[in-house]
Design a protein around this motif. Sequence first.
Motif, PDB file in Angstrom:
ATOM      1  N   ALA A 122       0.843  -1.196   0.000  1.00  0.00           N
ATOM      2  CA  ALA A 122       0.000   0.000   0.000  1.00  0.00           C
ATOM      3  C   ALA A 122       0.873   1.240   0.000  1.00  0.00           C
ATOM      4  N   ALA A 123       0.556   2.133  -0.878  1.00  0.00           N
ATOM      5  CA  ALA A 123       1.354   3.347  -1.003  1.00  0.00           C
ATOM      6  C   ALA A 123       1.186   4.257   0.200  1.00  0.00           C
ATOM      7  N   SER A 124       0.064   4.143   0.890  1.00  0.00           N
ATOM      8  CA  SER A 124      -0.201   5.063   1.986  1.00  0.00           C
ATOM      9  C   SER A 124       0.018   4.447   3.367  1.00  0.00           C
ATOM     10  N   SER A 125       0.596   3.279   3.426  1.00  0.00           N
ATOM     11  CA  SER A 125       0.815   2.655   4.727  1.00  0.00           C
ATOM     12  C   SER A 125       1.831   3.457   5.524  1.00  0.00           C
ATOM     13  N   GLN A 126       1.661   3.478   6.812  1.00  0.00           N
ATOM     14  CA  GLN A 126       2.523   4.271   7.668  1.00  0.00           C
ATOM     15  C   GLN A 126       2.976   3.462   8.868  1.00  0.00           C
ATOM     16  N   SER A 127       4.091   3.829   9.382  1.00  0.00           N
ATOM     17  CA  SER A 127       4.624   3.325  10.623  1.00  0.00           C
ATOM     18  C   SER A 127       5.561   4.411  11.099  1.00  0.00           C
ATOM     19  N   SER A 128       6.088   4.292  12.290  1.00  0.00           N
ATOM     20  CA  SER A 128       7.025   5.307  12.726  1.00  0.00           C
ATOM     21  C   SER A 128       8.215   4.657  13.400  1.00  0.00           C
ATOM     22  N   VAL A 129       9.327   5.340  13.319  1.00  0.00           N
ATOM     23  CA  VAL A 129      10.558   4.884  13.936  1.00  0.00           C
ATOM     24  C   VAL A 129      10.944   5.944  14.952  1.00  0.00           C
ATOM     25  N   ASP A 130      11.143   5.533  16.216  1.00  0.00           N
ATOM     26  CA  ASP A 130      11.542   6.486  17.239  1.00  0.00           C
ATOM     27  C   ASP A 130      12.922   7.040  16.925  1.00  0.00           C
ATOM     28  N   GLN A 131      13.074   8.353  17.061  1.00  0.00           N
ATOM     29  CA  GLN A 131      14.370   8.974  16.866  1.00  0.00           C
ATOM     30  C   GLN A 131      15.309   8.489  17.965  1.00  0.00           C
ATOM     31  N   GLY A 132      16.534   8.148  17.592  1.00  0.00           N
ATOM     32  CA  GLY A 132      17.535   7.742  18.571  1.00  0.00           C
ATOM     33  C   GLY A 132      17.414   6.311  19.034  1.00  0.00           C
ATOM     34  N   SER A 133      16.560   5.523  18.414  1.00  0.00           N
ATOM     35  CA  SER A 133      16.459   4.128  18.804  1.00  0.00           C
ATOM     36  C   SER A 133      16.232   3.273  17.570  1.00  0.00           C
ATOM     37  N   ASN A 134      16.312   1.982  17.754  1.00  0.00           N
ATOM     38  CA  ASN A 134      16.054   1.053  16.663  1.00  0.00           C
ATOM     39  C   ASN A 134      14.643   0.494  16.740  1.00  0.00           C
ATOM     40  N   GLU A 135      13.813   1.040  17.615  1.00  0.00           N
ATOM     41  CA  GLU A 135      12.460   0.540  17.788  1.00  0.00           C
ATOM     42  C   GLU A 135      11.566   1.014  16.651  1.00  0.00           C
ATOM     43  N   VAL A 136      10.892   0.075  16.023  1.00  0.00           N
ATOM     44  CA  VAL A 136       9.927   0.401  14.984  1.00  0.00           C
ATOM     45  C   VAL A 136       8.550   0.235  15.593  1.00  0.00           C
ATOM     46  N   LYS A 137       7.781   1.324  15.633  1.00  0.00           N
ATOM     47  CA  LYS A 137       6.434   1.247  16.191  1.00  0.00           C
ATOM     48  C   LYS A 137       5.521   0.521  15.224  1.00  0.00           C
ATOM     49  N   ASP A 138       4.432   0.087  15.746  1.00  0.00           N
ATOM     50  CA  ASP A 138       3.448  -0.644  14.976  1.00  0.00           C
ATOM     51  C   ASP A 138       2.761   0.268  13.973  1.00  0.00           C
ATOM     52  N   TYR A 139       1.834  -0.276  13.206  1.00  0.00           N
ATOM     53  CA  TYR A 139       1.080   0.490  12.215  1.00  0.00           C
ATOM     54  C   TYR A 139       0.292   1.619  12.871  1.00  0.00           C
ATOM     55  N   ILE A 140       0.188   2.729  12.162  1.00  0.00           N
ATOM     56  CA  ILE A 140      -0.477   3.933  12.654  1.00  0.00           C
ATOM     57  C   ILE A 140      -1.756   4.169  11.849  1.00  0.00           C
ATOM     58  N   CYS A 141      -2.817   4.586  12.530  1.00  0.00           N
ATOM     59  CA  CYS A 141      -4.088   4.883  11.879  1.00  0.00           C
ATOM     60  C   CYS A 141      -3.908   6.070  10.923  1.00  0.00           C
ATOM     61  N   ASN A 142      -4.196   5.842   9.634  1.00  0.00           N
ATOM     62  CA  ASN A 142      -4.051   6.904   8.636  1.00  0.00           C
ATOM     63  C   ASN A 142      -5.040   8.031   8.852  1.00  0.00           C
ATOM     64  N   ALA A 143      -6.266   7.719   9.250  1.00  0.00           N
ATOM     65  CA  ALA A 143      -7.285   8.746   9.468  1.00  0.00           C
ATOM     66  C   ALA A 143      -6.896   9.666  10.623  1.00  0.00           C
ATOM     67  N   CYS A 144      -6.417   9.101  11.718  1.00  0.00           N
ATOM     68  CA  CYS A 144      -5.966   9.917  12.857  1.00  0.00           C
ATOM     69  C   CYS A 144      -4.746  10.744  12.479  1.00  0.00           C
ATOM     70  N   GLU A 145      -3.840  10.141  11.743  1.00  0.00           N
ATOM     71  CA  GLU A 145      -2.644  10.844  11.323  1.00  0.00           C
ATOM     72  C   GLU A 145      -3.004  12.025  10.420  1.00  0.00           C
ATOM     73  N   ASP A 146      -3.986  11.838   9.535  1.00  0.00           N
ATOM     74  CA  ASP A 146      -4.441  12.930   8.669  1.00  0.00           C
ATOM     75  C   ASP A 146      -5.032  14.081   9.471  1.00  0.00           C
ATOM     76  N   GLN A 147      -5.569  13.778  10.654  1.00  0.00           N
ATOM     77  CA  GLN A 147      -6.151  14.811  11.520  1.00  0.00           C
ATOM     78  C   GLN A 147      -5.140  15.292  12.553  1.00  0.00           C
ATOM     79  N   ASN A 148      -3.868  14.989  12.324  1.00  0.00           N
ATOM     80  CA  ASN A 148      -2.768  15.383  13.211  1.00  0.00           C
ATOM     81  C   ASN A 148      -2.859  14.770  14.599  1.00  0.00           C
ATOM     82  N   THR A 149      -3.522  13.618  14.717  1.00  0.00           N
ATOM     83  CA  THR A 149      -3.554  12.869  15.969  1.00  0.00           C
ATOM     84  C   THR A 149      -2.572  11.709  15.800  1.00  0.00           C
ATOM     85  N   VAL A 150      -1.298  12.039  15.694  1.00  0.00           N
ATOM     86  CA  VAL A 150      -0.266  11.058  15.388  1.00  0.00           C
ATOM     87  C   VAL A 150      -0.100  10.074  16.545  1.00  0.00           C
ATOM     88  N   GLY A 151       0.154   8.835  16.210  1.00  0.00           N
ATOM     89  CA  GLY A 151       0.495   7.851  17.218  1.00  0.00           C
ATOM     90  C   GLY A 151      -0.602   6.877  17.568  1.00  0.00           C
TER      91      GLY A 151
END
Length: 125
Positions: free
Chosen positions: A2-31
């Motif tokens: 999927a071209a719009s799939s998202q995840s996040s990587v914490d700065q300063g660590s090797n931890e990859v966070k799980d999948y993030i809700c695209n709708a919440c992210e679009d409304q600036n409710t990141v995480g």
Amino acid sequence: MAASSQSSVDQGSNEVKDYICNACEDQNTVGTTADFYCKQCEQFYCGNCIHLHGKLLAKHNSIGRVDIDKWPVSKKVVDFLQTCDVHKEHKIDQFCNLHKQLCCPQCVSDQHRYVLFSCLVIITI
């Protein structure tokens, strides 16, 4: 994928966070963690957003976490995995057959250039 799939990587660590809700992210409710994936929309949704999605797009079939193996791999996760551990600004795109090691262009230049010129064992992936 999927071209719009998202995840996040914490700065300063090797931890990859799980999948993030695209709708919440679009409304600036990141995480907000996604609990569903809609193949038709190619979007990830949290529990709250999937209800509205279901009302608006009743014919779409969402896939829950019980079938997470059917979800696409996030582009950010792929990018994270393809980034050189030593040279963070480079992508791994080669394999040294002699050293049995994945390499970025800088690794080849720094550690494998003699191998490249003498044995020609670098394979571009």
